[in-house]
Design a protein around this motif. Structure first.
Motif, PDB file in Angstrom:
ATOM      1  N   GLU A   1       0.818  -1.203   0.000  1.00  0.00           N
ATOM      2  CA  GLU A   1       0.000   0.000   0.000  1.00  0.00           C
ATOM      3  C   GLU A   1       0.853   1.253   0.000  1.00  0.00           C
ATOM      4  O   GLU A   1       0.525   2.254  -0.642  1.00  0.00           O
ATOM      5  N   LEU A   2       1.955   1.223   0.699  1.00  0.00           N
ATOM      6  CA  LEU A   2       2.830   2.393   0.733  1.00  0.00           C
ATOM      7  C   LEU A   2       3.457   2.649  -0.635  1.00  0.00           C
ATOM      8  O   LEU A   2       3.646   3.806  -1.024  1.00  0.00           O
ATOM      9  N   GLU A   3       3.798   1.590  -1.335  1.00  0.00           N
ATOM     10  CA  GLU A   3       4.408   1.760  -2.653  1.00  0.00           C
ATOM     11  C   GLU A   3       3.416   2.297  -3.670  1.00  0.00           C
ATOM     12  O   GLU A   3       3.801   2.887  -4.680  1.00  0.00           O
ATOM     13  N   LYS A   4       2.105   2.121  -3.394  1.00  0.00           N
ATOM     14  CA  LYS A   4       1.079   2.593  -4.336  1.00  0.00           C
ATOM     15  C   LYS A   4       0.834   4.101  -4.224  1.00  0.00           C
ATOM     16  O   LYS A   4       0.199   4.700  -5.091  1.00  0.00           O
ATOM     17  N   LEU A   5       1.323   4.673  -3.124  1.00  0.00           N
ATOM     18  CA  LEU A   5       1.061   6.103  -2.924  1.00  0.00           C
ATOM     19  C   LEU A   5       1.687   6.904  -4.052  1.00  0.00           C
ATOM     20  O   LEU A   5       2.809   6.617  -4.488  1.00  0.00           O
ATOM     21  N   PRO A   6       0.964   7.940  -4.508  1.00  0.00           N
ATOM     22  CA  PRO A   6       1.506   8.796  -5.596  1.00  0.00           C
ATOM     23  C   PRO A   6       2.630   9.671  -5.053  1.00  0.00           C
ATOM     24  O   PRO A   6       2.763   9.847  -3.843  1.00  0.00           O
ATOM     25  N   PRO A   7       3.435  10.231  -5.928  1.00  0.00           N
ATOM     26  CA  PRO A   7       4.551  11.097  -5.491  1.00  0.00           C
ATOM     27  C   PRO A   7       4.058  12.319  -4.715  1.00  0.00           C
ATOM     28  O   PRO A   7       4.689  12.741  -3.765  1.00  0.00           O
ATOM     29  N   VAL A   8       2.913  12.820  -5.138  1.00  0.00           N
ATOM     30  CA  VAL A   8       2.349  14.024  -4.466  1.00  0.00           C
ATOM     31  C   VAL A   8       1.099  13.572  -3.748  1.00  0.00           C
ATOM     32  O   VAL A   8       0.143  13.095  -4.386  1.00  0.00           O
ATOM     33  N   LEU A   9       1.123  13.682  -2.452  1.00  0.00           N
ATOM     34  CA  LEU A   9       0.004  13.196  -1.658  1.00  0.00           C
ATOM     35  C   LEU A   9      -1.121  14.248  -1.600  1.00  0.00           C
ATOM     36  O   LEU A   9      -0.900  15.428  -1.427  1.00  0.00           O
TER      37      LEU A   9
ATOM     38  N   LEU B   1      -4.614  14.821   0.543  1.00  0.00           N
ATOM     39  CA  LEU B   1      -5.278  14.390   1.763  1.00  0.00           C
ATOM     40  C   LEU B   1      -6.676  13.887   1.486  1.00  0.00           C
ATOM     41  O   LEU B   1      -7.099  12.857   2.021  1.00  0.00           O
ATOM     42  N   GLN B   2      -7.420  14.552   0.638  1.00  0.00           N
ATOM     43  CA  GLN B   2      -8.802  14.144   0.357  1.00  0.00           C
ATOM     44  C   GLN B   2      -8.831  12.792  -0.324  1.00  0.00           C
ATOM     45  O   GLN B   2      -9.638  11.926   0.016  1.00  0.00           O
ATOM     46  N   GLU B   3      -7.919  12.599  -1.283  1.00  0.00           N
ATOM     47  CA  GLU B   3      -7.857  11.300  -1.969  1.00  0.00           C
ATOM     48  C   GLU B   3      -7.447  10.202  -0.997  1.00  0.00           C
ATOM     49  O   GLU B   3      -7.963   9.079  -1.078  1.00  0.00           O
ATOM     50  N   LEU B   4      -6.538  10.504  -0.118  1.00  0.00           N
ATOM     51  CA  LEU B   4      -6.123   9.501   0.844  1.00  0.00           C
ATOM     52  C   LEU B   4      -7.259   9.123   1.774  1.00  0.00           C
ATOM     53  O   LEU B   4      -7.442   7.955   2.116  1.00  0.00           O
ATOM     54  N   GLU B   5      -8.007  10.088   2.182  1.00  0.00           N
ATOM     55  CA  GLU B   5      -9.143   9.782   3.068  1.00  0.00           C
ATOM     56  C   GLU B   5     -10.179   8.955   2.337  1.00  0.00           C
ATOM     57  O   GLU B   5     -10.763   8.033   2.918  1.00  0.00           O
TER      58      GLU B   5
END
Length: 996
Positions: A117-125, A127-131
């Motif tokens: 899951e951590l590797e799937k994170l985009p380069p620019v985080l 917050l709304q998408e993460l939530e």
């Protein structure tokens, strides 16, 4: 807490209805419980599943472990789990959420969800998408959790029922363990109290009864001990009688027992057959053969017999060598028993080598003798009727009997070669296992004698020439003999350089056969025939070793006794037992009072005490010719200590050659080198003289000069120092050569009182002649053992070397003759004579008397020398011949120096010479006087005419140019003209020209 655990593990374990695999809900629930308590992995056993029951029905748990585990579950979490399940849900929506879960979450347990899951994170985080993504995961988690809860609760009744069965089975197993423990304890008590005591007594009683029965059977069998034919005959008769009632079961069992008995007897027969190999017993072997005939296995018996002989040879040699190796090692270490025979032979020490070899041959002789006697037995029984031995049994036909006999005969004949080959290989291995070059000569000869005896055994055994033994002993012999010969040559040089050439007295009938080194020539080299068993006539059959020792004894036992007899040292006494006796042999014999009584009749051998064959009376001594300067000496051989040493050395060489004929050429070649070196030494010491050939007397023959040159090139090392640049071949050739010997400083050859060492010259030269005579005596023996291809070498050695020994007398004694008479003084006296006298003289000139006085003095000196050493007649004749010849040639030379001469002067020359001859004939018995014609012919040439003179000059080339020229100028000048004189001088010049 439950949601957090499910977030990492639920997607991997469940079958969620969408075609994706998972674990059983029950196991998943237990795993959740372990993770809740901090465990790392789900339980694997049913006992671990007990904790789940406490989540549902805590009151029904009976196991202590299950109750303990259930009490640890957090009730709050369970309630939360139940509330989650009771929440209203839409099944279709739930299934869609489950289907939306990525496939990778259902992979292996090693999959790291967090990392993924951590590797799937985009380069620019964002917050709304993460939530939003987090909410989605929570919904998926909630759907999975509810699905798991439904599956677990659905299987709860079945789980509780299975858990009760497991508990009941556990209780039953505990009861069975208690029963087994009690049973083992009671069995132990029974074993100790009943089996080992009571039943042990019963077993011992049963064994006792069996042994008593066996003892009775053994006593019965003892009556048939080694009576194999009787036992087999009895078994065969029983079988024949039982064959009638073989339909009865008891009789059938009896036949089986009889067959087993026959097999046991056959095994005993094989053991009995093996005993034949070392100690043949005719009665024992007869029983064994009869037994095999009854069994119909004569061919099998012969095959087994040869196998036993082969094994007996191997075991015998191994045990003999092993015994000596262990004895020399001084301990009982078993490591030697594990060695191979070849390696074992290398541990034999030099001291034990010969005894071990003798015992080895003795043991092998016993094996071969047994085989020989076995063949004798079969030859003897081939013509006998064998039906009596097989009476009552199945008779073989005549054809079968003949076939068996033919098979046995061929097998035995073939076995001869095979057994002898095995013997050769075993002895060869032993021979090559030790370096024999360090052995003493007598020990090495003893080894050769043993092997020679063994080869004779092989020749009588199977007609073999023993090539294997000959090659192995030849290698050892050549290696040993080269080193031995080189040492002997160096010793010979030392002897020659320290030899004072004094006479070594021996008895008058001395023969080299009296030396123990030549004893083998008087004995038959076939040791199989003892003196008491010599054949009565030449046509009698020679007794072989097997015939001689068939009844007992061993041919290899004689060797040790023979060796003990030959204990005389090679360089021992020269025939004396004390210094006084040795001194008496050299004393002067001027009167009878000085001569011992023994020497008046002859020389007596001090070692044997033998009396002379024929004594020499005083009348006989007085009647001897004056020219034999040995009137007061016995006619004993003239030889020295060195000569005797060489003769003994030749005897040793011949011993080795006689024992080992394949190295005969090498031995004879080395023997010839001994003679060559001795001859060269005598010539170097006493005969070498640069002015020898200047006289034109031809004292050294071309054959002698060729022989001396050959010896110098092939044997004498003339180099002073070793050239470092010399090739390897040249260095090897130098190793085979010996430095030239030097005469001892104790030998004086320059004194006129001793006639310039005449005594030493006589001893040296005549000892060489005596040595040559011994070689001539040995020639037939050497020729008999010399290979046919090498016989030309032997013939050449005798014709060109041995026969030249006596030719050394001329050059050696010429040196004495050239100095014994003062020829220069005679020339001076002749120069003072006036030859141109006018009257014929009646008185001879004074130089004749002076010359005769020189000869008288020479005669007295010869007599003085003869008191030290006997001068043989050939020697005295050569001395007188040389002196007279030189005197006559000096007279001619004196006549050739005349400046003026008349006819009366020529007559005076004849008068002088006739006076000289008349007086000289009273001093010597030599007839005719040497070179008498040489002087007379020269004197008579004065009276020749011109034509006759020219022819005379061409015919008499023995005169020098000076002598011929003087004859023409002085003697003939008075009655020939100048032209004729020139013609004659030209003829003389033509004669001399080819010499230039």
């Amino acid at each position: 807490m439950l949601g957090k655990l499910l977030n990492f593990s639920v997607p991997h374990c469940l079958h969620l209805g969408n075609g994706k695999s998972s674990c059983q809900p029950l196991r998943m629930l237990v795993w959740i419980n372990h993770r809740t308590q901090g465990l790392k992995s789900p339980p694997e056993s049913l006992s671990d599943l007990g904790a789940i029951e406490s989540l549902r029905v805590p009151g029904k748990m009976t196991g202590a472990g299950i109750t303990s585990l259930g009490s640890q579950v957090n009730k709050c979490k369970w309630e939360e789990f139940r509330e989650l399940r009771e929440q209203p849900t839409d099944p279709q929506a739930e299934q869609e959420l489950i289907n939306s879960i990525e496939q990778i979450y259902f992979s292996s347990d090693s999959f790291d969800i967090v990392k993924y899951e951590l590797e799937k994170l985009p380069p620019v985080l964002n917050l709304q998408e993460l939530e939003e993504y987090r909410d989605k995961l929570k919904q998926q988690q909630a759907a999975v959790s509810r699905k798991v809860a439904d599956l677990i609760l659905e299987k709860q009744p079945a789980y509780v029922k299975e858990l009760e069965r497991v508990t009941s089975l556990q209780t039953g197993l505990q009861l069975a363990a208690v029963i087994c423990t009690n049973g083992r304890r009671h069995l132990n008590i029974a074993k100790e109290g009943f089996t080992q005591a009571s039943l042990g007594l019963l077993a011992n009683q049963r064994k006792r009864q069996l042994l008593i029965g066996l003892l009775q059977s053994l006593r019965t069998i003892k009556t048939l001990e080694e009576d194999y034919p009787g036992a087999i005959q009895l078994c065969l008769e029983c079988q024949k009688a039982a064959s009638t009632f073989k339909h009865y079961s008891c009789i059938s069992e009896l036949n089986s027992k009889l067959q087993d008995t026959l097999e046991q007897i056959e095994e005993q027969l094989d053991v009995a057959l093996s005993k034949i190999c070392k100690n043949f017993d005719i009665n024992h072997y007869t029983k064994v053969q009869q037994a095999y005939r009854l069994l119909g296995k004569t061919q099998t018996a012969m095959d087994q017999l040869h196998m036993h002989f082969t094994q007996a040879i191997h075991n015998t040699v191994f045990q003999v060598v092993l015994g000596y190796v262990e004895l020399c090692a001084g301990n009982t270490d078993t490591k030697f028993q594990k060695l191979q025979y070849k390696d074992l032979c290398t541990h034999i020490t030099p001291d034990s080598y010969i005894p071990c070899l003798a015992d080895l041959c003795k043991a092998l002789w016993e094996v071969m003798l047994s085989y020989y006697r076995t063949m004798e037995w079969h030859e003897k029984h081939d013509n006998e009727d064998t039906t009596s031995a097989s009476e009552g049994s199945n008779m073989m036909s005549t054809e079968e009997t003949n076939f068996d006999r033919g098979y046995i005969k061929k097998k035995l004949e073939h076995g001869l070669t095979r057994i002898w080959q095995d013997v050769q290989l075993k002895v060869k291995t032993y021979l090559l296992g030790t370096d024999l070059s360090i052995f003493k000569y007598d020990d090495f000869i003893f080894v050769l004698d043993i092997i020679s005896r063994l080869m004779q055994v092989g020749e009588e055994f199977c007609g073999s020439k023993s090539e294997v033994l000959q090659e192995s002993i030849r290698k050892q012999s050549v290696n040993y003999f080269k080193n031995y010969h080189r040492t002997r040559l160096d010793e010979l040089r030392m002897f020659l350089e320290n030899e004072t050439w004094e006479l070594c007295p021996v008895k008058s009938n001395f023969s080299i056969l009296q030396l123990h080194e030549f004893k083998f020539m008087e004995q038959s080299r076939s040791p199989s025939v003892s003196p008491s068993k010599q054949p009565a006539s030449a046509s009698s059959k020679t007794v072989t070793l097997f015939e001689q020792y068939c009844s007992g004894g061993n041919p290899f036992e004689i060797q040790a006794n023979h060796k003990d007899e030959e204990t005389e040292d090679v360089l021992a006494s020269n025939g004396y037992e004390s210094d006084e006796q040795e001194k008496s042999a050299y004393q002067e014999y001027d009167s009878d009072s000085d001569v011992p009584e023994e020497l008046k009749r002859d020389y007596v051998d001090e070692q044997t005490g033998d009396a002379p064959v024929k004594s020499i009376s005083r009348e006989t001594l007085k009647s001897r010719k004056k020219s034999d300067y040995s009137l007061n000496k016995v006619n004993a051989p003239i030889l020295t200590n060195t000569t005797l040493n060489v003769i003994r050395l030749v005897g040793k060489y011949m011993q080795m050659m006689n024992i080992l004929k394949p190295i005969a050429f090498d031995v004879i070649h080395f023997m010839s080198q001994l003679f060559d070196y001795y001859l060269y030494a005598i010539y170097t010491f006493f005969g070498r003289n640069d002015s020898l050939e200047s006289t034109g007397l031809g004292l050294s023959s071309s054959r002698l000069r060729t022989t001396l040159n050959r010896i110098q090139e092939s044997l004498i090392d003339l180099e002073v120092s070793v050239d470092p640049t010399a090739t390897l071949t040249a260095a090897e050739e130098r190793k085979e050569k010996v430095p030239s010997p030097h005469l001892s400083h104790l030998v004086v050859l320059t004194s006129g009182d001793t006639l310039y060492g005449l005594a030493e010259r006589v001893v040296a030269t005549e000892s060489l002649v005596f040595l040559a005579e011994q070689f001539e005596f040995l020639q037939p023996h050497l020729d008999a053992v010399m290979p046919a291809a090498k016989k030309p070498f032997l013939q050449q050695f005798y014709s060109q070397t041995v026969s030249t020994a006596s030719e050394l007398r001329k050059p050696i004694y010429w040196i004495v003759a050239g100095k014994a008479i003062d020829y220069e003084q005679m020339l001076l006296l002749m120069a003072n004579v006036k030859w141109d006298v006018k009257e014929i003289m009646s008185q001879h000139n004074v130089y004749v008397d002076a010359l005769l006085k020189e000869f008288e003095q020479f005669n007295r000196r010869l007599n003085e020398v003869s008191k030290r050493v006997r001068i043989p007649l050939p020697v005295s004749n050569i001395l007188w011949e040389h002196c007279i010849r030189l005197a006559n040639r000096t007279i001619v030379e004196g006549y050739a120096n005349v400046k003026k001469c008349s006819n009366e002067g020529r007559a005076l020359m004849q008068l002088d010479f006739q006076q000289f001859l008349m007086k000289l004939e009273k001093l010597t018995d030599i007839r005719p006087i040497p070179d008498k014609e040489f002087v007379e012919t020269y004197i008579k040439a004065y009276y020749l005419t011109e034509n006759d003179m020219e022819r005379w000059i061409k015919e008499h080339r023995e005169y020098s140019m000076k002598q011929l020229t003087n004859l023409v100028n002085v003697c003939l000048g008075s009655h020939i003209n100048k032209k004729a004189r020139q013609k004659l001088l030209a003829a003389i010049d033509d004669i001399d020209r080819p010499k230039r």
